[in-house]
Motif scaffolding. Structure first.
Motif, PDB file in Angstrom:
ATOM      1  N   LYS A   1       0.834  -1.208   0.000  1.00  0.00           N
ATOM      2  CA  LYS A   1       0.000   0.000   0.000  1.00  0.00           C
ATOM      3  C   LYS A   1       0.868   1.256   0.000  1.00  0.00           C
ATOM      4  O   LYS A   1       0.590   2.213  -0.721  1.00  0.00           O
ATOM      5  CB  LYS A   1      -0.928  -0.012   1.217  1.00  0.00           C
TER       6      LYS A   1
ATOM      7  N   GLU B   1       0.500  -3.882  -5.998  1.00  0.00           N
ATOM      8  CA  GLU B   1      -0.366  -4.980  -5.588  1.00  0.00           C
ATOM      9  C   GLU B   1       0.388  -5.849  -4.587  1.00  0.00           C
ATOM     10  O   GLU B   1       1.612  -6.014  -4.694  1.00  0.00           O
ATOM     11  CB  GLU B   1      -0.765  -5.826  -6.802  1.00  0.00           C
TER      12      GLU B   1
ATOM     13  N   THR C   1       2.504  -8.514  -6.126  1.00  0.00           N
ATOM     14  CA  THR C   1       3.780  -8.060  -6.692  1.00  0.00           C
ATOM     15  C   THR C   1       4.874  -8.085  -5.634  1.00  0.00           C
ATOM     16  O   THR C   1       5.990  -8.540  -5.883  1.00  0.00           O
ATOM     17  CB  THR C   1       3.631  -6.639  -7.279  1.00  0.00           C
TER      18      THR C   1
END
Length: 115
Positions: free
Chosen positions: A89, A94, A97
């Motif tokens: 975040k 993501e 990832t």
């Protein structure tokens, strides 16, 4: 050697991201210092073509985990556990990832706590 000179700016970009992301995550400076060491070691050793954000996110996670393992979280008292989701975040990636980066990147160098 030209390849080494070309790597310098990439390493500087990666290392330069660490303080900003560490600040966003409100982590102690020691996590930043260790993450920078990890980023340098990975970059010098040669790593897969990953975004700088992925490399830094994984380095911060590894640094956090190394400190927790070495100190039993004593240096991180009051800091909530750091997860792939939290770091993802902060770097706008993501979670998958970051998790893939954690699997694909080599193990970080051994922790060296300086006094």
């Amino acid at each position: 050697d030209e390849a080494d000179e070309a790597d310098g700016p990439v390493i500087a970009q990666r290392v330069g991201l660490v303080p900003r992301i560490r600040d966003a995550l409100e982590l102690p400076y020691i996590v930043e210092r260790i993450a920078c060491d990890i980023v340098r070691a990975w970059s010098i050793g040669g790593i897969k073509a990953l975004t700088n954000q992925t490399v830094v996110a994984c380095a911060l996670l590894h640094a956090y985990k190394q400190i927790v393992a070495a100190t039993g979280e004593s240096l991180l008292y009051g800091i909530p556990p750091l997860s792939a989701a939290t770091v993802a975040k902060a770097v706008e990636l993501e979670v998958a990832t970051v998790e893939r980066g954690m699997r694909d990147l080599p193990p970080p160098p051994p922790l060296k706590l300086r006094s």
